[in-house]
Every structure is written in C-alpha cells, then in structure tokens.
Design a protein around this motif. Structure first.
Motif, PDB file in Angstrom:
ATOM      1  N   THR A   1       4.495  50.294  16.262  1.00 10.94           N
ATOM      2  CA  THR A   1       5.206  51.469  16.748  1.00 10.94           C
ATOM      3  C   THR A   1       4.692  51.946  18.088  1.00 10.94           C
ATOM      4  O   THR A   1       5.275  52.823  18.692  1.00 10.94           O
ATOM      5  CB  THR A   1       5.080  52.609  15.740  1.00 10.94           C
TER       6      THR A   1
ATOM      7  N   THR B   1      12.557  48.411  16.748  1.00  7.38           N
ATOM      8  CA  THR B   1      11.161  48.015  16.844  1.00  7.38           C
ATOM      9  C   THR B   1      10.988  46.544  16.505  1.00  7.38           C
ATOM     10  O   THR B   1      10.260  45.813  17.188  1.00  7.38           O
ATOM     11  CB  THR B   1      10.311  48.870  15.876  1.00  7.38           C
TER      12      THR B   1
ATOM     13  N   TYR C   1      13.344  50.419  11.245  1.00 11.20           N
ATOM     14  CA  TYR C   1      12.583  49.906  12.384  1.00 11.20           C
ATOM     15  C   TYR C   1      13.351  48.823  13.129  1.00 11.20           C
ATOM     16  O   TYR C   1      12.749  47.939  13.747  1.00 11.20           O
ATOM     17  CB  TYR C   1      11.247  49.333  11.901  1.00 11.20           C
TER      18      TYR C   1
ATOM     19  N   LEU D   1       8.197  49.236  23.375  1.00  9.22           N
ATOM     20  CA  LEU D   1       9.046  50.257  22.788  1.00  9.22           C
ATOM     21  C   LEU D   1       9.386  51.366  23.761  1.00  9.22           C
ATOM     22  O   LEU D   1      10.121  52.276  23.421  1.00  9.22           O
ATOM     23  CB  LEU D   1       8.348  50.864  21.552  1.00  9.22           C
TER      24      LEU D   1
END
Length: 509
Positions: A361, A286, A283, A366
């Motif tokens: 997420t 992220t 991640y 993002l």
C-alpha cells in the motif's frame, strides 16, 4: 390416505398469465439501490488508497502501511456488524424497514469521509458504510425472494449482485477523474433515493401473513402481481407453509429441515469469500500497480469492472434456463483456471532476492503520478504483460457468473421462513468476518511473499467450491419457496404431500 400433488398445481396457468410484473420490477429496482450503494462503498478504497498513501497527500490524512490495511479491511468489520444487526431487525421490524434503516449509517459514514480532517474520521466513516452494506446484504435478497414469483425469481434474485457490480463500476470509472472527497459525497445519493422510493413499496406478503395480517398481505400481493391476478392460490400456499412452521428451539435446529439449509448457506458464503474476490476488488488498482501492465492501474480497474458487470448480466439471463448448479460448476472451473494462471504468472515473475520489498500500500507506484502519468516507466511492455489483466478479468467473470449472484439467491431460497431473517444475518456476518480477516491479511502477505502465495490459496479454494457444488447444493430452478422447504423437510423430494381432506376441499371449490 394421502395424495401426492404439487402445492402450486399446474392448472392455474391462466392465472399466472395474468400476472403484471411492472410494479414488482419497480419494487425490486427500489430495493437494489441499496446494493448499488453497497457495491460502490465496498471498492471505495481502490482509487482512494493510492491518493492517501502518496507522498503529496495531506499530512493529517496520509496513511502508513498498517493504517492503509485497516482502511481497506475495516469495511468488512462494519459489514459483519451490519449482518448481526439485520439478524434482529429482519424479524423485529421486517425486511423493508431494515433496508430503509441501512441508509442512516451509510449517510453518516459518507459525511465523515467527505469532510475528514483526521484518519480516525476516514476509518469510522468506512466502518459505518460497511454497517450499511452488511444490513442491505442480509435484507435485500430475502425481501426480493419473498415478493417475487418463481417464474422470475431467479432473474430478479441476481439483481442485487448486478446493481452492486454496477455500483463498483461507477466508482472505478469516477476514480481517475473525481477528487476522493467528492466520491464520498456522490455515494450518499443512491441510499437517500432508495429511502424516498421504498416508502411507497409494499412489505413482504409472507411476513405479513406470518404476523396474521391477511388483508394487508392480500393487498401487498395484489399490488405486486396486478389487479387481474387471483391471489388466493398463492396466499393459501404461503399460509400452508407458514402453518407447518414450528417454533425453533436449539433441539429443533438439529433436524435436517433447519441445519442443512443453514449449513449450506453459511459454507457457501464462507467459500465465496475465501475465493479472494473481496481483497482483489478492494486492492484492484494496487494489485495492477505491482504487475507489468500496458495500461494505468485505474483504467485496468475500469475494464475489469465492465467485464464483471457483463458477466453478471449474462448469469441473470441464464439463471432460470441453465439452472443454479450448472452456473456454479462453470463459475468454479473458470475461477480455478484463472487463479492457477495468476499463480504461475506471479511465481515466474517473482521479485529477485534483495532488500525487503516496498509495502503493497506504500509503493511509489501507487502515487497518482506513477499510477496514471507514466505507465510505461516500469519497463518494456510485452504481450505477457496482458496475462495478469486477462486472467483477472476471467477470474472475476467466472465469479460473477455463479458464485457471486447465486450464493445470494440460494441463501434467500433455501433458508426456512421461520429462520430466514436470523439465518440470513448469520450468513452475512460469517461472510464479512471471513472477508475482513482475508482482506487485512492480504496486503501483509503480498508485502512479504508477493502475489504468489495468496493466488495459490485462492486456487485451492476454487477446487473446494467445485466439490461443494457437486455434493451439497440442490437444484432450485423452477421451484417455489414452499417446495424447496419440503425438500429439506423430507430429505428427498420437492413434491409436497397434502392430505386427502385438503385435496377434496380444493376439488369442491
């Protein structure tokens, strides 16, 4: 009477000087192409998830919070399954064929992701690439340790980690500019090249001797060491170690020679994952998108990947000089300081109370536009905005200096030959089951509590890593695999006892 003498005495230095490493290096390079594919596939979700969770993603493939968490973590379930498969394949068909077999799920997985028209194809493809990663993680370090000699085993033992890190860096570098489907297509290349080259490489001489194939073992060892190398001393040392092996039963697993190295290897792999390295890599973009960075998340990921590669190369150069434990101490301390800094920074930068936070997420940060187009929209950039980037770089630098490569190397060094295939698969399975639970929970923890809680947990684990290194891990630098086995057999010394008759026989030659 018995005489204490090293199994590989220091007299044949002239023989050691005649070793030619070129073919050994070729065999190692061929094998670690599987680790390149492993590192590439592990972090595949980092640049891909932002595109699949963006509002403008293909409606058939657009992922919600739970689906994104599964896409990030299901790879680890596949790796655990691959580790279980390697437990059987390593001893059934050998290390070399196990590595070659891993190319099958890898190629199928990338084909599914590259041509995906539904989310299930993405999840299944990622699971299959995880299976391949688990197989290579369990087989390649063992193969390398068994074909290497002790003068270079430390450096070559770090090659799997170096190529895995390089594979991740290539993925990070391609992520901002290459469409995600073509990233999947590119992932097939190293695995297929590995199979094509590995056909011409020898099997492990230790395994061949264990199967009673003395001539093939001698031929494989001569190929690896060069035509001018006298293989008799090394082959006799390996054979003597094999002769001392006894069939493993449940009752024998309770003896120190078996349970101590297995327990050390399993706990090391557990702690390695509990440091949080896998969710941080999976991640990475992220995580950076939730921090006040001065660069777009994709480019921060490239910088971190480059630092990670540099640190692994440094660790490889020091592996046989500084020793395993010194690097593990340094690694644990650097990770602890970095994780503590990240914990304090994320705590002071905690979000104000209010409505529930956007999901990790699914955050609008993002989307490709926000992640790469308007990096300054989040607010004024200050020097403090560099703290998360620098701390993350230092954390990964510390990990790659010790707990990254050395856990793989020590696993292949300390496990007894008779249990090495099965035990290495067990270690990989434990490792990836831990990584799956941690990675799947990570996004939910961050969504609910922010980065503070996960970082605090990682800080505590780094302290445990430091204590475990001090209490449980032996120094194996400059020791042959046979001497390491003797350490656990006797519980006190690396020096191998040989009977007087054996010594007199050697003198009469």
């Amino acid at each position: 009477m018995e005489e204490k003498t090293p199994l590989l005495n220091k007299r044949p230095t002239s023989t050691e000087s005649k070793i030619q490493n070129s073919k050994l290096f070729l065999a190692v390079f061929t094998a670690v192409l599987g680790n390149f594919s492993f590192g590439y596939s592990l972090v595949y979700s980092s640049p891909v998830l932002p595109r699949l969770t963006a509002p403008d993603a293909d409606p058939r493939l657009r992922m919600g919070p739970e689906q994104a968490a599964w896409f990030g973590s299901i790879y680890m379930l596949g790796a655990a399954a691959g580790g279980l498969g390697a437990m059987l394949l390593n001893d059934m068909i050998g290390r070399k064929l196990s590595i070659m077999t891993s190319a099958v799920p890898s190629a199928i997985g990338y084909m599914l992701m590259g041509g995906a028209v539904d989310i299930w194809m993405l999840l299944l493809g990622r699971f299959l690439t995880g299976v391949a990663g688990g197989m290579t993680a369990a087989s390649i370090p063992v193969y390398i340790s068994e074909i290497s000699h002790k003068a270079v085993r430390g450096a070559l033992g770090s090659c799997p980690q170096i190529t895995a890190v390089f594979g991740a860096l290539v993925l990070y570098a391609m992520g901002p500019v290459v469409p995600w489907r073509w990233l999947a297509v590119a992932g097939e290349v190293p695995a297929l090249l590995m199979v094509a080259l590995l056909v011409f490489m020898p099997s492990s001489p230790r395994r061949l001797l264990a199967l009673g194939r003395e001539q093939q073992a001698e031929g494989a060892l001569r190929w690896l060491r060069g035509d001018h190398y006298d293989t008799r001393t090394e082959l006799s040392a390996i054979q003597e170690s094999i002769d001392k092996q006894e069939k493993v039963t449940w009752s024998r697993l309770a003896t120190p020679i078996y349970y101590k190295p297995i327990l050390i290897s399993v706990v090391m792999r557990f702690l390695q994952q509990m440091t949080g390295i896998t969710p941080m890599l999976v991640y990475l973009e992220t995580i950076f998108s939730k921090s006040n960075m001065s660069l777009p998340p994709g480019y921060d990921a490239i910088i971190v990947g480059a630092v990670r590669l540099l640190s692994v190369v440094v660790a490889a150069s020091l592996m046989d000089r500084a020793g395993r434990k010194a690097l593990l101490y340094t690694s644990s301390l650097l990770m602890f300081l970095s994780a503590l800094t990240l914990t304090m920074n994320s705590h002071t930068a905690a979000r104000p109370p209010g409505p529930g936070p956007p999901n990790l997420t699914m955050s609008s940060d993002l989307s490709p536009h926000n992640a790469f187009g308007n990096p300054l929209d989040a607010g004024p950039q200050t020097a403090a905005g560099l703290i998360p980037l620098i701390s993350t770089m230092m954390f990964i630098f510390g990990y790659a200096m010790g707990w990254g490569p050395i856990t793989w190397l020590l696993m292949s060094e300390v496990l007894p030959l008779v249990t090495r295939g099965v035990a290495s698969g067990l270690c990989v399975t434990v490792s990836w089951l831990t990584a799956f639970v941690l990675t799947h929970a990570f996004s939910h923890l961050v969504d609910r509590y922010g980065l503070y809680v996960p970082y605090l947990g990682f800080t505590v684990v780094c302290v445990l890593c430091l204590l475990f290194t001090a209490v449980c891990i032996p120094e194996t630098r400059g020791r042959s695999l046979e001497e390491i086995e003797n350490y656990f057999r006797t519980g006190r010394t690396f020096t191998i006892s040989r009977s007087a008759s054996v010594v007199e026989s050697d003198r009469g030659r």
